[in-house]
Design an enzyme around this catalytic site. Sequence first.
Site, mmCIF file in Angstrom:
data_model
loop_
_atom_site.group_PDB
_atom_site.id
_atom_site.type_symbol
_atom_site.label_atom_id
_atom_site.label_comp_id
_atom_site.label_asym_id
_atom_site.label_seq_id
_atom_site.Cartn_x
_atom_site.Cartn_y
_atom_site.Cartn_z
ATOM 1 N N SER A 280 -60.319 0.688 4.625
ATOM 2 C CA SER A 280 -58.910 1.067 4.829
ATOM 3 C C SER A 280 -58.027 -0.149 5.057
ATOM 4 C CB SER A 280 -58.788 2.033 6.020
ATOM 5 O OG SER A 280 -59.252 1.411 7.203
ATOM 6 N N ASN B 152 -62.181 4.547 17.628
ATOM 7 C CA ASN B 152 -61.425 5.804 17.607
ATOM 8 C C ASN B 152 -60.209 5.759 18.533
ATOM 9 O OD1 ASN B 152 -63.468 6.472 15.928
ATOM 10 N ND2 ASN B 152 -64.425 7.992 17.269
ATOM 11 N N THR C 117 -17.461 25.719 -1.865
ATOM 12 C CA THR C 117 -18.619 26.580 -1.662
ATOM 13 C C THR C 117 -19.052 26.968 -3.071
ATOM 14 O OG1 THR C 117 -17.346 28.626 -1.552
ATOM 15 C CG2 THR C 117 -17.738 27.486 0.533
ATOM 16 N N HIS C 118 -20.346 27.060 -3.296
ATOM 17 C CA HIS C 118 -20.895 27.326 -4.639
ATOM 18 C C HIS C 118 -20.435 26.275 -5.654
ATOM 19 C CE1 HIS C 118 -21.791 31.357 -3.003
ATOM 20 N NE2 HIS C 118 -20.574 31.267 -2.490
ATOM 21 N N SER D 282 -26.082 0.658 -18.769
ATOM 22 C CA SER D 282 -27.008 1.258 -19.722
ATOM 23 C C SER D 282 -27.378 0.196 -20.753
ATOM 24 C CB SER D 282 -26.334 2.442 -20.414
ATOM 25 O OG SER D 282 -26.971 2.707 -21.642
ATOM 26 N N LYS E 101 -21.247 2.535 -19.552
ATOM 27 C CA LYS E 101 -21.912 3.262 -18.459
ATOM 28 C C LYS E 101 -21.997 2.475 -17.153
ATOM 29 C CE LYS E 101 -23.791 6.856 -18.468
ATOM 30 N NZ LYS E 101 -24.930 7.405 -19.187
ATOM 31 N N ASN F 90 -24.198 3.677 -14.075
ATOM 32 C CA ASN F 90 -25.038 4.780 -13.597
ATOM 33 C C ASN F 90 -25.323 4.670 -12.102
ATOM 34 O OD1 ASN F 90 -25.272 5.833 -16.204
ATOM 35 N ND2 ASN F 90 -26.938 4.417 -16.685
ATOM 36 N N GLU G 32 -29.346 8.256 -7.160
ATOM 37 C CA GLU G 32 -30.351 9.135 -7.777
ATOM 38 C C GLU G 32 -31.749 8.855 -7.225
ATOM 39 O OE1 GLU G 32 -29.282 9.806 -12.289
ATOM 40 O OE2 GLU G 32 -28.716 7.801 -11.667
ATOM 41 N N TYR H 113 -62.842 12.859 16.526
ATOM 42 C CA TYR H 113 -62.514 12.011 15.380
ATOM 43 C C TYR H 113 -63.355 12.388 14.163
ATOM 44 C CZ TYR H 113 -61.813 8.000 12.369
ATOM 45 O OH TYR H 113 -61.510 7.208 11.296
ATOM 46 N N GLN I 180 -58.684 8.781 8.685
ATOM 47 C CA GLN I 180 -58.301 7.476 8.157
ATOM 48 C C GLN I 180 -57.205 7.631 7.090
ATOM 49 O OE1 GLN I 180 -61.111 4.076 7.752
ATOM 50 N NE2 GLN I 180 -61.069 4.591 5.590
ATOM 51 N N LYS J 55 -52.778 7.164 7.512
ATOM 52 C CA LYS J 55 -51.858 6.026 7.464
ATOM 53 C C LYS J 55 -51.078 5.915 6.158
ATOM 54 C CE LYS J 55 -55.122 3.953 10.365
ATOM 55 N NZ LYS J 55 -55.982 5.083 9.952
#
Length: 444
Positions: free
Chosen positions: A19, A106, A151-152, A273, A279, A281, A286, A313, A318, A321
């Site tokens: 790990s 542990n 709204t909507h 772009s 463009k 973007n 996003e 344990y 393990q 993480k």
Amino acid sequence: MNNLWGGSIAEAAKALNSSIGTDSRMWREDIAGSLAHAAMLTDRGIISQADGAAIKAGLEGIRADLESGALAIDMTAEDIHTFVEMELTARVGDAGKRLHTARSRNDQVATDLRLYTRGQIDVLLGLIRDAVSAIRHKAAQYADAVMPGYTHLQRAQPVTFGHYLAAWGMMLMRDAGRLTDARKRLNQCPLGACALAGTTFPIDRNATAAALGFEVPCLNSLDAVSDRDFCVETLAALSLLMAHLSRMAEELVLWSSLEFGFVTLPEGFVTGSSIMPQKKNPDMAELIRGKTGRVNGDLMGMLTVLKGLPLAYNKDMQEDKQALFDGLDTAALCLSVLAPMVEGMQPHPEAMRKAAGAGFINATDCADWLVAHGVPFREAYAVAAGLVHQGKPLEDLTLDEYRAAHPAFDETVYAAVDLDACVKRRHLPLADELAALERFATGE
Ligand code: ARG
């Protein structure tokens, strides 16, 4: 040999068992935990003063060398605990082999992970404060900029840009509250639980807990080594934080489109772009929106690892993480981009007002005017709906047109449908909201 138990495992199993690729980042916490443990062992006479001093000097040397880069973590070690202990023994000999008295990996890993999570929650709280500060600043600057509230995603009633942004601040303040709450509950020390059943040595659990800034030692030794609630709680708080960031990001995507034109995102937070020269973007917004799915996945992964595990344990744990670290890293990354993006965005109040001027968002106010003049709300609603259907902005209707719809109308209706007046009459406590955001951002 690169494990602590003296045996060896199949070559094919090594990659599964290791790990260190994930937990090496906890080296500071691992060393801090070992320093506290060794000091306690020395104070209690469990190891000699000479061994205690050698361990302390050795661990501090390792820490300094890792910090400076003079020492590199051996990525073939099983995990970070193994690496630090082996390096210590290589440096100070037999004293190093005494460090693990009255301790197990542990309780060690549970301690390290709590320390690390606590530290990262503090980093995140700072980043949330920065984001709220940027939001509050813009909100105060555009406290009077009238825009449509939706709204909507249909234009509904007029609000101000300041009021809108302050709503984002409220979301983030709750996220900070959830993280603070998770921090409080995780701040107990597993050290002394050892493998699962404590130890026969006369240790002092209060001393190690206090040295590491924990409030108290964990009460139950089985629970201390098997509890990963703090991972789930932190990831749950982060998932909701990301849900909020994704909603803000979505609004930035919409607002910065030509269709809305409410804001221009700052240079450095948009991309061009490769084919369309015009463009700009909103990639960063996003990506913040998209990263939300990833953190939700981290939460689900963590919950799934824990489901059905018997005490105490199990090596399954393990796997805690990767999910937790990914969630913490992702949320921190997104917050650190959102704050300067909000700070640098250029709002366009004229475009907001133009949008507010179309779509009859003052129709409720028109109906309310009739209600204030004795007309029952349902009837007033129908009259206002009739006016809307004529298709002419309510500010532009003549008094005759109003009167044709209902005889109660008089010239004071114009003040009622004025957009600025609509917003002001609503008694929205923006000053109180901004003050609350300010108190939070400055840590009061
Ligand atoms: N690397 C392990 C983990 O992350 C440390 C604990 C190992 N304990 C054990 N009993 N094998 O959980």
